[in-house]
Write a protein that holds these residues in place. Structure first.
Motif, PDB file in Angstrom:
ATOM      1  N   GLU A  69      -5.653  10.373   6.223  1.00 38.13           N
ATOM      2  CA  GLU A  69      -7.071  10.473   6.578  1.00 38.13           C
ATOM      3  C   GLU A  69      -7.416  11.882   7.048  1.00 38.13           C
ATOM      4  OE1 GLU A  69     -10.414   7.537   8.172  1.00 38.13           O
ATOM      5  OE2 GLU A  69      -8.488   7.381   9.199  1.00 38.13           O
ATOM      6  N   ALA A  70      -6.491  12.498   7.772  1.00 42.39           N
ATOM      7  CA  ALA A  70      -6.721  13.868   8.240  1.00 42.39           C
ATOM      8  C   ALA A  70      -6.753  14.859   7.080  1.00 42.39           C
ATOM      9  CB  ALA A  70      -5.631  14.260   9.238  1.00 42.39           C
ATOM     10  N   GLN A  71      -6.019  14.546   6.006  1.00 39.44           N
ATOM     11  CA  GLN A  71      -6.006  15.426   4.834  1.00 39.44           C
ATOM     12  C   GLN A  71      -7.301  15.315   4.028  1.00 39.44           C
ATOM     13  OE1 GLN A  71      -3.272  17.622   4.364  1.00 39.44           O
ATOM     14  NE2 GLN A  71      -2.953  16.766   6.411  1.00 39.44           N
ATOM     15  N   GLY A  72      -7.934  14.140   4.066  1.00 34.52           N
ATOM     16  CA  GLY A  72      -9.236  13.965   3.431  1.00 34.52           C
ATOM     17  C   GLY A  72      -9.216  13.872   1.917  1.00 34.52           C
ATOM     18  N   MET A  73      -8.066  13.476   1.344  1.00 36.69           N
ATOM     19  CA  MET A  73      -7.965  13.327  -0.117  1.00 36.69           C
ATOM     20  C   MET A  73      -7.374  11.958  -0.444  1.00 36.69           C
ATOM     21  SD  MET A  73      -6.415  17.091  -1.143  1.00 36.69           S
ATOM     22  CE  MET A  73      -5.116  17.017   0.094  1.00 36.69           C
ATOM     23  N   ASP A  74      -7.651  11.476  -1.654  1.00 36.23           N
ATOM     24  CA  ASP A  74      -7.051  10.218  -2.083  1.00 36.23           C
ATOM     25  C   ASP A  74      -5.532  10.305  -1.971  1.00 36.23           C
ATOM     26  OD1 ASP A  74      -9.493   9.099  -2.620  1.00 36.23           O
ATOM     27  OD2 ASP A  74      -9.401   9.420  -4.787  1.00 36.23           O
ATOM     28  N   LEU A  75      -4.918   9.192  -1.581  1.00 36.16           N
ATOM     29  CA  LEU A  75      -3.468   9.141  -1.382  1.00 36.16           C
ATOM     30  C   LEU A  75      -2.822   8.433  -2.560  1.00 36.16           C
ATOM     31  CD1 LEU A  75      -0.967   9.569   0.407  1.00 36.16           C
ATOM     32  CD2 LEU A  75      -1.502   7.378   1.520  1.00 36.16           C
ATOM     33  N   ILE A  76      -1.922   9.135  -3.263  1.00 34.38           N
ATOM     34  CA  ILE A  76      -1.251   8.595  -4.437  1.00 34.38           C
ATOM     35  C   ILE A  76       0.177   8.210  -4.061  1.00 34.38           C
ATOM     36  CG2 ILE A  76      -0.691   8.979  -6.867  1.00 34.38           C
ATOM     37  CD1 ILE A  76      -3.724   9.213  -6.026  1.00 34.38           C
ATOM     38  N   ILE A  77       0.560   6.971  -4.386  1.00 33.24           N
ATOM     39  CA  ILE A  77       1.877   6.456  -4.024  1.00 33.24           C
ATOM     40  C   ILE A  77       2.574   5.947  -5.281  1.00 33.24           C
ATOM     41  CG2 ILE A  77       3.140   4.826  -2.586  1.00 33.24           C
ATOM     42  CD1 ILE A  77       0.760   4.762  -0.708  1.00 33.24           C
ATOM     43  N   PRO A  78       3.665   6.585  -5.714  1.00 36.11           N
ATOM     44  CA  PRO A  78       4.339   6.179  -6.944  1.00 36.11           C
ATOM     45  C   PRO A  78       5.305   5.004  -6.797  1.00 36.11           C
ATOM     46  CG  PRO A  78       5.335   8.177  -6.088  1.00 36.11           C
ATOM     47  CD  PRO A  78       4.171   7.868  -5.192  1.00 36.11           C
ATOM     48  N   CYS A  79       5.796   4.744  -5.597  1.00 34.11           N
ATOM     49  CA  CYS A  79       6.748   3.655  -5.377  1.00 34.11           C
ATOM     50  C   CYS A  79       6.001   2.352  -5.110  1.00 34.11           C
ATOM     51  CB  CYS A  79       7.665   3.995  -4.199  1.00 34.11           C
ATOM     52  SG  CYS A  79       8.738   2.624  -3.691  1.00 34.11           S
ATOM     53  N   ALA A  80       6.330   1.310  -5.856  1.00 35.76           N
ATOM     54  CA  ALA A  80       5.622   0.037  -5.712  1.00 35.76           C
ATOM     55  C   ALA A  80       5.848  -0.588  -4.342  1.00 35.76           C
ATOM     56  CB  ALA A  80       6.068  -0.925  -6.803  1.00 35.76           C
ATOM     57  N   ALA A  81       7.068  -0.466  -3.802  1.00 33.19           N
ATOM     58  CA  ALA A  81       7.355  -1.038  -2.493  1.00 33.19           C
ATOM     59  C   ALA A  81       6.572  -0.308  -1.408  1.00 33.19           C
ATOM     60  CB  ALA A  81       8.857  -0.976  -2.212  1.00 33.19           C
ATOM     61  N   CYS A  82       6.561   1.021  -1.467  1.00 37.18           N
ATOM     62  CA  CYS A  82       5.774   1.806  -0.511  1.00 37.18           C
ATOM     63  C   CYS A  82       4.289   1.481  -0.636  1.00 37.18           C
ATOM     64  CB  CYS A  82       5.980   3.301  -0.747  1.00 37.18           C
ATOM     65  SG  CYS A  82       7.660   3.902  -0.461  1.00 37.18           S
ATOM     66  N   TYR A  83       3.833   1.385  -1.869  1.00 37.90           N
ATOM     67  CA  TYR A  83       2.423   1.091  -2.117  1.00 37.90           C
ATOM     68  C   TYR A  83       2.039  -0.249  -1.485  1.00 37.90           C
ATOM     69  CZ  TYR A  83      -1.828  -0.031  -4.783  1.00 37.90           C
ATOM     70  OH  TYR A  83      -3.100  -0.386  -5.150  1.00 37.90           O
ATOM     71  N   GLY A  84       2.892  -1.250  -1.653  1.00 43.51           N
ATOM     72  CA  GLY A  84       2.613  -2.564  -1.083  1.00 43.51           C
ATOM     73  C   GLY A  84       2.528  -2.535   0.429  1.00 43.51           C
ATOM     74  N   ARG A  85       3.449  -1.799   1.071  1.00 44.60           N
ATOM     75  CA  ARG A  85       3.439  -1.728   2.529  1.00 44.60           C
ATOM     76  C   ARG A  85       2.222  -0.957   3.032  1.00 44.60           C
ATOM     77  NH1 ARG A  85       4.490  -5.591   3.920  1.00 44.60           N
ATOM     78  NH2 ARG A  85       4.252  -4.788   6.036  1.00 44.60           N
ATOM     79  N   VAL A  86       1.883   0.153   2.386  1.00 44.68           N
ATOM     80  CA  VAL A  86       0.745   0.954   2.835  1.00 44.68           C
ATOM     81  C   VAL A  86      -0.564   0.190   2.617  1.00 44.68           C
ATOM     82  CG1 VAL A  86      -0.542   3.099   2.479  1.00 44.68           C
ATOM     83  CG2 VAL A  86       1.954   3.140   2.524  1.00 44.68           C
ATOM     84  N   LYS A  87      -0.682  -0.504   1.487  1.00 43.19           N
ATOM     85  CA  LYS A  87      -1.904  -1.283   1.238  1.00 43.19           C
ATOM     86  C   LYS A  87      -2.040  -2.423   2.247  1.00 43.19           C
ATOM     87  CE  LYS A  87      -4.562  -1.087  -1.699  1.00 43.19           C
ATOM     88  NZ  LYS A  87      -5.894  -0.404  -1.775  1.00 43.19           N
ATOM     89  N   ALA A  88      -0.922  -3.051   2.610  1.00 48.72           N
ATOM     90  CA  ALA A  88      -0.976  -4.119   3.604  1.00 48.72           C
ATOM     91  C   ALA A  88      -1.422  -3.565   4.960  1.00 48.72           C
ATOM     92  CB  ALA A  88       0.395  -4.786   3.726  1.00 48.72           C
ATOM     93  N   ALA A  89      -0.907  -2.394   5.316  1.00 49.46           N
ATOM     94  CA  ALA A  89      -1.309  -1.763   6.575  1.00 49.46           C
ATOM     95  C   ALA A  89      -2.774  -1.345   6.531  1.00 49.46           C
ATOM     96  CB  ALA A  89      -0.419  -0.557   6.855  1.00 49.46           C
ATOM     97  N   GLU A  90      -3.196  -0.818   5.381  1.00 53.16           N
ATOM     98  CA  GLU A  90      -4.598  -0.421   5.221  1.00 53.16           C
ATOM     99  C   GLU A  90      -5.518  -1.617   5.442  1.00 53.16           C
ATOM    100  OE1 GLU A  90      -7.122   1.873   1.767  1.00 53.16           O
ATOM    101  OE2 GLU A  90      -5.947   0.114   1.187  1.00 53.16           O
ATOM    102  N   LYS A  91      -5.171  -2.739   4.849  1.00 48.86           N
ATOM    103  CA  LYS A  91      -6.000  -3.944   4.989  1.00 48.86           C
ATOM    104  C   LYS A  91      -6.069  -4.390   6.447  1.00 48.86           C
ATOM    105  CE  LYS A  91      -6.362  -8.678   3.164  1.00 48.86           C
ATOM    106  NZ  LYS A  91      -7.715  -8.522   2.609  1.00 48.86           N
ATOM    107  N   GLU A  92      -4.929  -4.355   7.133  1.00 45.60           N
ATOM    108  CA  GLU A  92      -4.891  -4.769   8.537  1.00 45.60           C
ATOM    109  C   GLU A  92      -5.675  -3.803   9.420  1.00 45.60           C
ATOM    110  OE1 GLU A  92      -4.042  -6.789  12.043  1.00 45.60           O
ATOM    111  OE2 GLU A  92      -3.842  -7.429   9.941  1.00 45.60           O
TER     112      GLU A  92
END
Length: 282
Positions: A69-92
């Motif tokens: 958020e501090a960087q102010g750019m879209d965040l790209i995540i190539p690992c599916a496991a990382c993506y799942g954890r970050v999206k779950a945290a984002e939702k929460e």
């Protein structure tokens, strides 16, 4: 004009999946995208924190979200496991903020979605130097890239098509098959290798029945699991499995004529050189 995005490689892409990271970086430069690695990022806790400590499971990816958020750019995540954890945290975290809070200023995207939604497919079509004609591939998304859809936001979580379309774009032939989102057992590689062997063999058999000559993935855990297990499964099953397992970025890089493609392939357990030579691609 260069497109700039934040990039979260996660632990695997700086270790066992170097060829994935290198092919992503090479592809992004060719497409005019600057992948700015998230500064001071930390492990997302995939495969460990979320099954042992609920607070840690949220705190680890939430810290990365705060940096993004501090960087102010879209965040790209190539690992599916990382993506799942970050999206779950984002939702929460968004739920905790409530509707009155300002909207999040950036998007969290997996690499496939980013390529498709940023108009990079059209650039790939324009810049490709060769077509991968005759190469039959089974596109394997795995279980974490698109599920659960209430977290990932995937519109077609049972039969995703993004990777299939990219492979068709570079001339490969994506075969229809029924296991593209089945689990490979990546989270059980240490604790239950018997289950892992059974799950991965089912994937190999399904891909071969569909006529595939290789499997294409978008996850370092899936790639490592499928690529490294074939010899032991062959011994146990009494029949030979020798299916190359490519990252989708490697094949796009090959189609775009990148000179390092051969170096990426040499890191694989199953050497794809013979298959690619038979197709006139090396």
């Amino acid at each position: 004009m260069t497109m700039k995005v934040s990039y979260y490689p996660g632990c695997a892409l700086h270790g066992t999946a170097l060829e994935y990271d290198e092919s992503i970086q090479a592809l992004s430069r060719m497409l005019g995208v600057e992948m700015r690695e998230l500064p001071d990022w930390n492990c997302c806790g995939a495969s460990s924190a979320h099954v042992t400590d609920e607070s840690l499971a949220l705190s680890l990816p939430a810290r990365n979200l705060a940096i993004a958020e501090a960087q102010g750019m879209d965040l790209i995540i190539p690992c599916a496991a990382c993506y799942g954890r970050v999206k779950a945290a984002e939702k929460e975290m968004l739920a905790r903020r409530g509707t009155a809070a300002p909207k999040q200023s950036f998007r969290v995207l997996n690499l496939l979605d980013f390529i498709v939604t940023a108009g990079l497919s059209e650039k790939i079509a324009t810049l490709k130097k060769r077509t991968l004609n005759g190469l039959k591939v089974a596109c394997y998304y795995g279980c974490l890239l698109v599920r659960p859809p209430k977290v990932t936001g995937a519109k077609n979580h049972e039969n995703p098509q993004e990777m299939d379309r990219l492979m068709a774009l570079i001339g490969a032939e994506p075969v229809p098959w029924s296991y593209k989102t089945d689990c490979c057992g990546g989270s059980l590689v240490i604790s239950r290798t018997d289950i892992v062997r059974r799950l991965t063999q089912k994937l190999f058999d399904g891909a071969l029945r569909a006529g595939a000559e290789a499997i294409v993935v978008a996850c370092p855990l899936c790639q490592s699991n499928l690529d490294s297990r074939q010899e032991e499964i062959s011994r146990e099953a009494g029949k030979r499995y020798n299916l190359p397992v490519f990252y989708f970025t490697e094949l796009i890089g090959l189609a775009m004529g990148h000179g390092d493609a051969g170096k990426w392939f040499k890191r694989h357990f199953v050497n794809p050189a013979k298959l690619l030579a038979a197709k006139g691609l090396v």
